[in-house]
Every structure is written in C-alpha cells, then in structure tokens.
Design an enzyme around this catalytic site. Structure first.
Site, short mmCIF file in Angstrom:
data_model
loop_
_atom_site.label_atom_id
_atom_site.label_comp_id
_atom_site.label_asym_id
_atom_site.label_seq_id
_atom_site.Cartn_x
_atom_site.Cartn_y
_atom_site.Cartn_z
N GLY A 64 59.56 72.61 -30.64
CA GLY A 64 60.87 72.00 -30.49
C GLY A 64 60.93 70.97 -29.39
O GLY A 64 62.01 70.43 -29.10
N HIS A 65 59.79 70.68 -28.77
CA HIS A 65 59.73 69.71 -27.67
C HIS A 65 58.79 68.56 -28.00
O HIS A 65 58.23 67.94 -27.11
CB HIS A 65 59.25 70.40 -26.39
CG HIS A 65 59.96 71.67 -26.07
ND1 HIS A 65 61.31 71.72 -25.81
CD2 HIS A 65 59.51 72.94 -25.98
CE1 HIS A 65 61.66 72.98 -25.56
NE2 HIS A 65 60.59 73.74 -25.67
N LYS A 113 53.88 75.86 -18.36
CA LYS A 113 55.17 75.59 -17.75
C LYS A 113 55.79 76.89 -17.23
O LYS A 113 55.54 77.97 -17.78
CB LYS A 113 56.11 74.92 -18.75
CG LYS A 113 55.64 73.53 -19.17
CD LYS A 113 56.66 72.83 -20.03
CE LYS A 113 56.89 73.53 -21.34
NZ LYS A 113 55.65 73.69 -22.14
N ASP A 118 55.92 82.28 -21.23
CA ASP A 118 54.68 81.51 -21.19
C ASP A 118 53.74 82.04 -20.12
O ASP A 118 52.54 82.21 -20.35
CB ASP A 118 54.99 80.03 -20.92
CG ASP A 118 55.66 79.35 -22.11
OD1 ASP A 118 55.67 79.94 -23.20
OD2 ASP A 118 56.17 78.24 -21.94
N HIS A 227 65.55 74.20 -23.07
CA HIS A 227 66.02 75.11 -24.11
C HIS A 227 67.54 75.17 -24.14
O HIS A 227 68.11 76.08 -24.74
CB HIS A 227 65.46 76.52 -23.88
CG HIS A 227 63.98 76.54 -23.68
ND1 HIS A 227 63.39 76.81 -22.47
CD2 HIS A 227 62.96 76.30 -24.54
CE1 HIS A 227 62.09 76.75 -22.58
NE2 HIS A 227 61.81 76.43 -23.83
#
Length: 261
Positions: A64-65, A113, A118, A227
């Site tokens: 989504g990035h 990140k 993550d 997000h």
C-alpha cells in the site's frame, strides 16, 4: 465522509496485492517472485545467485506504499522486498525465505521501518537465520520528525526517508564493503534523515466505501503516519516550501525532497 469506492481502479480488493506484484514482475524482467507466492510475497532480482562477495540488502513491510518496497529491488539498491498485505507486516516465514534466497557468505542487512509488527517479524526471522549460520544485521529506520518529544514507547515512526537508507546502503554494498561497514553506513544515514508527512486527502483501503477520515477542503494535515495514523495538527493548505514553517521541525538547515504519493 466522502465515498472512495467509485474512484478505485481495482478488480478484487482481496487480490490487489498479488495482482500488483504479478504485474510488476511482468513489466520488469529483471525482477521475479520467489517460490511460494502468494503465501510468500517476496520480490527478488531475477536470475541472480547470491554474490559471495556482496552484502545482500532486504527490506519490506506492508503493501500500500508503492513503489515501496518492491519497486526498489535492483542493482545498487535492495536485493529482496518482503511484502505483507495492505498495511500488514509480512510473516516471519516470508522474511526468512528472502534471507535464505539472497544471502551468501558476506551476509545480509535487513532495513526495517520502526513499526512493532515489522520489528518483531524481521527480528525473529533474523534470529532464526543466525541459528542456521547466516550473518545478519538489522537497521531500524525511525525518521518521523513531525512529532516532538515525548515519543511514547514505540518512538518515531519509519517513513519515506527509508528510501535514502536503501540507496546509501546499496551503494556501500555495491562498493564491496563488508557487513559491519554496510550496516554502519545504513545506520548513519537513518540517523540524519527526517520526514514529515503531509496530506490533503485521507487514505482509503482497497474496496472500502469511505475514506478513513475526512480532511476538510482547503486544509492539510501535518505529521500523519503512512497508515493513516493521526497527524500533529491541521493547517490551511500551503505550498510545499511553506509547510516546513507551519509546524515544529527539528532542523535549522535542511535540504528538502518531496516524495509525492
């Protein structure tokens, strides 16, 4: 709330990530999907065995990035991108599969990140890889400079400044530096990069009928997360070169790069 479903250019929202990755490797013959797709969503450099003299670079996170992270796989950049579902961390198994595929005797650096999922999943995969005999280091990028202290438990979020860490670490690896030196270059870059998110429209997840929230016309939100995490403040719309003076910013002398998504 404004409707977003009519403006989305999708087939099945549940298949959006897999279709995106499949299309990417078809459009770029130098990229390939690792075996195990779609359960393991890893993009690697095509027809490439691990170079025993080069440190491998692996990055990733939720989808989504775009173009992060799969769009940064290539010479002088990262060797593998581990992709989760939209806004979701990739699994430990996917990260470990990427490490096994691209890592040679020179080892690998994970560029991650600063988000809890993550850090947890990449960190667990790194520990498992070490038990298998791989040399693995990890660099955590926390470049969000829009939120002043105190920063809470998690600290600063990782944002678009991760691109510069990819590039500097990629150049160091391509130059033949060893794992400790490549990791040092990556961490030094991460330490001096600052990012402030600015948006005039809130995001909408694939297939969602409405946006996550409303930003009024004529306003911008400063300091929001990738997000959709709330920003630090809302202000009247401004030019890009004016936004820095609107909100607290920790650097007096700074070179600004606009990354538009």
């Amino acid at each position: 709330m404004s409707s977003s479903s009519q403006s989305q250019f999708l087939n099945d929202p549940n298949a959006a990530v897999c279709e995106m990755l499949t299309s990417l490797v078809r459009a770029h013959p130098d990229a390939a999907l690792l075996d195990g797709f779609p359960d393991v969503k890893v993009v690697v450099r095509a027809a490439r065995d691990p170079d025993p003299d080069k440190v491998a670079l692996i990055s990733g996170g939720g989808s989504g990035h775009e173009p992060s992270h799969a769009g940064f796989v290539g010479a002088g950049m990262i060797d593998a991108a581990v992709c989760g579902d939209v806004f979701a961390s990739p699994s430990v198994a996917a990260v470990l599969a990427a490490i096994r595929h691209v890592t040679g005797p020179a080892g690998c650096l994970l560029i991650v990140k600063n988000y809890t999922g993550d850090r947890l999943n990449f960190g667990l995969a790194a520990e498992r890889a070490k038990l298998e005999g791989y040399a693995v280091e990890m660099c955590v990028v926390a470049d969000d400079c829009a939120l002043p202290p105190p920063l809470g438990i998690a600290g600063r979020r990782g944002l678009a400044g991760t691109l510069f860490v990819h590039k500097c670490a990629g150049a160091a690896a391509a130059a033949g530096m060893d794992l400790s030196a490549v990791a040092r270059e990556a961490r030094a870059t991460a330490a001096v990069v600052g990012t402030m998110g600015v948006a005039s429209v809130a995001h909408a997840l694939p297939g969602a009928a409405e946006r996550a929230r409303e930003i009024q016309r004529g306003q911008i939100e400063l300091g929001l997360g990738i997000h959709g995490e709330p920003g630090a403040r809302v202000a009247p719309a401004a030019r890009a070169d004016e936004a820095r003076s609107i909100h607290w910013f920790p650097y007096d002398r700074v070179r600004v790069v606009n990354a538009v998504s």
